[in-house]
Design an enzyme around this catalytic site. Structure first.
Site, PDB file in Angstrom:
ATOM      1  N   GLY A  39       2.308  -8.448   9.404  1.00 10.07           N
ATOM      2  CA  GLY A  39       2.604  -9.390   8.285  1.00 10.07           C
ATOM      3  C   GLY A  39       3.869  -9.391   7.670  1.00 10.07           C
ATOM      4  O   GLY A  39       3.936  -9.631   6.642  1.00 10.07           O
ATOM      5  N   GLU A  93       0.103   7.046   2.968  1.00  9.95           N
ATOM      6  CA  GLU A  93      -1.123   5.928   3.301  1.00  9.95           C
ATOM      7  C   GLU A  93      -2.055   6.327   2.426  1.00  9.95           C
ATOM      8  O   GLU A  93      -2.652   5.368   1.949  1.00  9.95           O
ATOM      9  CB  GLU A  93      -1.660   6.213   4.565  1.00  9.95           C
ATOM     10  CG  GLU A  93      -0.828   6.100   6.002  1.00  9.95           C
ATOM     11  CD  GLU A  93      -0.058   4.540   5.940  1.00  9.95           C
ATOM     12  OE1 GLU A  93      -0.664   3.827   5.334  1.00  9.95           O
ATOM     13  OE2 GLU A  93       0.984   4.636   6.474  1.00  9.95           O
TER      14      GLU A  93
END
Length: 795
Positions: A715, A579
């Site tokens: 997504g 991340e």
């Protein structure tokens, strides 16, 4: 997840995370539930309704004390106001009344609807007025839309973020209420004939076009593509079709609602399950840290007092509990019970996601047909680096051919180990493989994930991560003190959230900030891990001031117990590094145009490169030695244990990759060949694909697709292959460091070059050009990924 080139606030509310895949040995324990229960990424938003861009923007007034404090730490002045904001909501509503740092402590569900009602009405009125004076120039197009889009993105982004870290019935209701407003304004701007006409004429006029820099040209080209995919063609003279446009717009609104429904159903079903255990012997094999966590879960549900010794204990489906449970619990019947719960989440009753999925797939296919594509897969790939479905399938097939023999051999070895060393029944069932894999690793490497975590206290891991950033990329990361936060008027949404500042190590110039929210809060926080955008870097065209980017870094590792530091499983470490890699690409960008700054505008199948690349550093001996010290004694991790950690990356790598290939191939199949309400169900397709890619036969009741949030609540629709596509590049990028043969100066040089290309260029440069400048050649070496995974021998 990630956003496509130009962000849409409508899709942002339903898909705002950049989600990571399951790659480490420990996360392989997810088996078929990997993508359903673990979302490690990303932000950002995958845009289905591209509007245009965002650069300069206006600001609402805010309390003077906050404004002064922010100026002292951001070195950025307020951009000039460009459209009137006379409604009181702009000055009083915390969703609207901020510039760089939202006042999270003030945000409540009651602020959501008034904020979006006022903002969308103001934006629509302003956009309508500006449409009358659009011209085929940068200033006459982007210059007239940037501030509107930025205001819309910031407001919708805060709401989206809050809905994931402070979930509540009230907030959900508010988000559902604003969906139609966001969809409507996004379509209004994305289908503007005046704007589209001006953009096309700008491209056609050689003098005007040549006056733009390359970044502006790419932004304009991508904007035109985005508007076409947003349905602008339905309104073009001679080409338009009012009925098709009406239907297209209806589909966008419905998809937004369905995606939200899917995610809410999954989150509710995850929260609802708890298997309360009163007999400690039934949990034999579970590490002490897990017993403490499960005792707290039971207490939160009204059972016992949270005593880990006496219980009771509650097994839940949140990943920090489920993963260590399924890996360590010796009780096969209990493992089966919990496994069946996780693969059947949201598949029956009022929370059944199967009809939701069928409707999503049906509407996506219809959307693709309206836009002239043969399938939604073709539509999705048209805006990605791979360009077409065939290319994506070829990549997956090549990896499959290299992986399948190794995976099959690994399973045979696991089966033999289960029979001859564990006396475990065979053939292995889905709830057995994570347990047997962990026992195999313990036997082979002598250490369990829990033993290794004793040497990975959270503060040391964070310090090491920041040293990696300084050493490799020349940036200094520091946590803001509570006093500095208070002085600046900065607030957070939870007491455990930290705020960090990033400076250039040489010039000491402030480059960015990020919020870190690292601990699990299953009662209000979405499971998984992701990076998301708070604000994007942008240069105000009037004042010349640069707004520095701000990010959210979200993880879900276990919270510290009894006042001690949180101990991180190694999977938590690689998740954090992953991340942070996403965050660096957002925060170290040098692009001043917000339409393509940071991760925005980066092709979806290239955007995971920066995150997957960062994971490699966690395995390096230098950094592993730096961060791995016993949380009580401070003793360094034994060399044998460090070797275990490093080798774990390749342990059972074939099976791990095959699982990811199954998810990617299934995703493409569902979005190219599947016909909803036809002869097959989505589960039939899963089983058919599984005959090729699934080695451990799933149970007939397996409904993991009802929890596949990546492609139905996020997504990655017709884009899950992006993980493996990006991993090819990330492995090859890390190979550039390996080629330095340990040279400190050589690694620093490569690190700086990586920062100045991959991290700096954002979406303003074609990724093929970025790659050529960084790596010095076209194309990517596939063998680097296979070598790192242990699937081919090192040279």
């Amino acid at each position: 997840m990630l956003r496509s080139f130009t962000s849409s606030a409508a899709s942002r509310l339903r898909t705002t995370r950049l989600v990571t895949e399951t790659s480490t040995a420990a996360t392989r324990a997810f088996s078929r539930t990997a993508v359903a229960s673990h979302a490690r990424a990303r932000t950002t938003t995958h845009s289905a309704l591209p509007t245009l861009g965002l650069a300069s923007r206006s600001l609402a007034a805010r309390p003077l004390t906050i404004r002064r404090a922010l100026a002292t730490i951001t070195d950025t002045k307020d951009p000039t106001r460009t459209y009137p904001k006379t409604n009181p909501e702009f000055a009083t509503n915390p969703i609207l009344n901020w510039h760089t740092f939202p006042n999270f402590a003030a945000i409540k569900a009651e602020h959501v609807v008034p904020a979006i009602e006022v903002l969308t009405k103001q934006i629509e009125a302003t956009f309508q007025e500006r449409s009358k004076r659009m011209t085929p120039t940068w200033e006459g197009t982007m210059g007239l839309t940037q501030d509107l889009e930025d205001d819309l993105e910031r407001a919708s982004g805060v709401i989206s973020h809050f809905s994931r870290v402070k979930d509540s019935p009230e907030f959900r209701k508010a988000v559902e209420a604003i969906q139609p407003m966001i969809v409507a304004i996004s379509l209004k701007m994305g289908q503007s004939l005046e704007l589209y006409d001006a953009l096309v004429k700008m491209v056609d006029n050689k003098d005007t076009w040549n006056s733009l820099d390359k970044e502006q040209q790419r932004i304009v080209q991508k904007a035109i593509q985005g508007m076409k995919l947003a349905g602008v063609g339905f309104g073009l003279p001679g080409e338009g079709n009012a009925e098709k446009q009406k239907r297209f717009n209806e589909i966008q609104g419905k998809l937004a609602q369905l995606s939200l429904t899917f995610s809410n159903n999954l989150q509710d079903e995850t929260k609802a399950f708890a298997k309360v255990v009163t007999d400690r012997s039934e949990l034999d094999g579970c590490p002490e840290s897990l017993m403490q966590t499960m005792a707290k879960h039971a207490q939160a549900r009204g059972h016992g007092d949270g005593n880990a010794e006496t219980g009771p204990w509650a097994v839940t489906l949140d990943s920090p509990t489920y993963v260590p449970f399924i890996m360590n619990c010796k009780n096969r019947d209990l493992r089966e019970h919990v496994y069946r719960a996780i693969v059947s989440r949201a598949s029956k009753g009022e929370k059944n996601n199967e009809p939701v999925i069928d409707e999503i797939l049906s509407l996506r296919q219809e959307e693709a047909g309206l836009l002239g594509f043969s399938s939604y897969g073709a539509l999705s790939l048209s805006k990605k680096m791979a360009s077409d479905v065939g290319t994506a399938k070829d990549i997956l097939e090549r990896l499959y051919e290299a992986t399948f023999p190794a995976a099959k051999k690994e399973l045979a070895g696991l089966t033999d180990f289960a029979q001859n060393h564990l006396g475990h029944p065979t053939p292995l069932r889905p709830w057995d493989t994570p347990f047997v894999e962990e026992e195999y690793r313990k036997d082979r490497f002598k250490y369990s994930a829990d033993q290794i975590s004793e040497y990975l206290p959270y503060p040391r891991v964070m310090d090491t991560l920041f040293e990696v950033a300084r050493d490799s990329f020349g940036v200094d990361v520091s946590e803001m003190s509570a006093a500095d936060q208070s002085k600046a008027g900065l607030t957070t949404w939870n007491k455990d959230v930290k705020i960090y500042q990033i400076k250039d190590d040489a010039s000491k110039k402030v480059l960015a900030y990020f919020y870190g929210d690292f601990y699990s809060r299953s009662e209000e926080k979405l499971s998984g891990a992701w990076m998301d955008i708070c604000v994007t870097r942008m240069k105000d065209p009037i004042s010349g001031d640069v707004r520095v980017p701000v990010a959210y870094l979200i993880c879900n590792q276990p919270a510290p117990l009894s006042g001690t530091d949180s101990l991180m499983k190694f999977q938590d470490v690689t998740t954090l590094f992953h991340e942070f890699g996403h965050g660096l690409q957002h925060m170290l960008t040098t692009v001043d145009y917000p339409q393509a700054s940071g991760i925005k505008g980066v092709e979806w199948d290239f955007v995971e490169v920066a995150s997957q690349f960062m994971e490699n550093f966690a395995y390096e001996d230098k950094w592993l030695s730096r961060m791995a010290r016993h949380h009580k004694t401070g003793e360094p991790m034994p060399q044998e244990m460090k070797e275990t950690v490093k080798k774990s990356k390749q342990c059972l790598a074939g099976m791990a990759m095959l699982r990811q290939l199954h998810f990617a191939m299934l995703d493409l199949e569902l979005h190219t060949q599947y016909k909803p309400h036809g002869g097959e169900t989505i589960f039939d397709v899963d089983r058919r694909q599984g005959k090729k890619t699934v080695l451990v036969t799933p149970i007939p009741e397996d409904r993991f697709l009802c929890g596949f949030g990546h492609i139905f609540g996020g997504g990655y629709a017709a884009g899950y292959y992006s993980y493996k596509f990006s991993e090819l590049y990330s492995a090859d990028a890390y190979a550039a460091f390996e080629e330095q043969d340990g040279s400190v100066e050589g690694r620093k040089r490569i690190g700086r070059k990586y920062r100045d290309t991959v991290l700096a260029y954002g979406g303003a440069t074609d990724p093929k050009e970025v790659w050529k400048e960084f790596r010095g050649r076209d194309g990517v070496e596939v063998d680097a990924l296979l070598r790192h995974s242990g699937l081919v021998s090192s040279p």
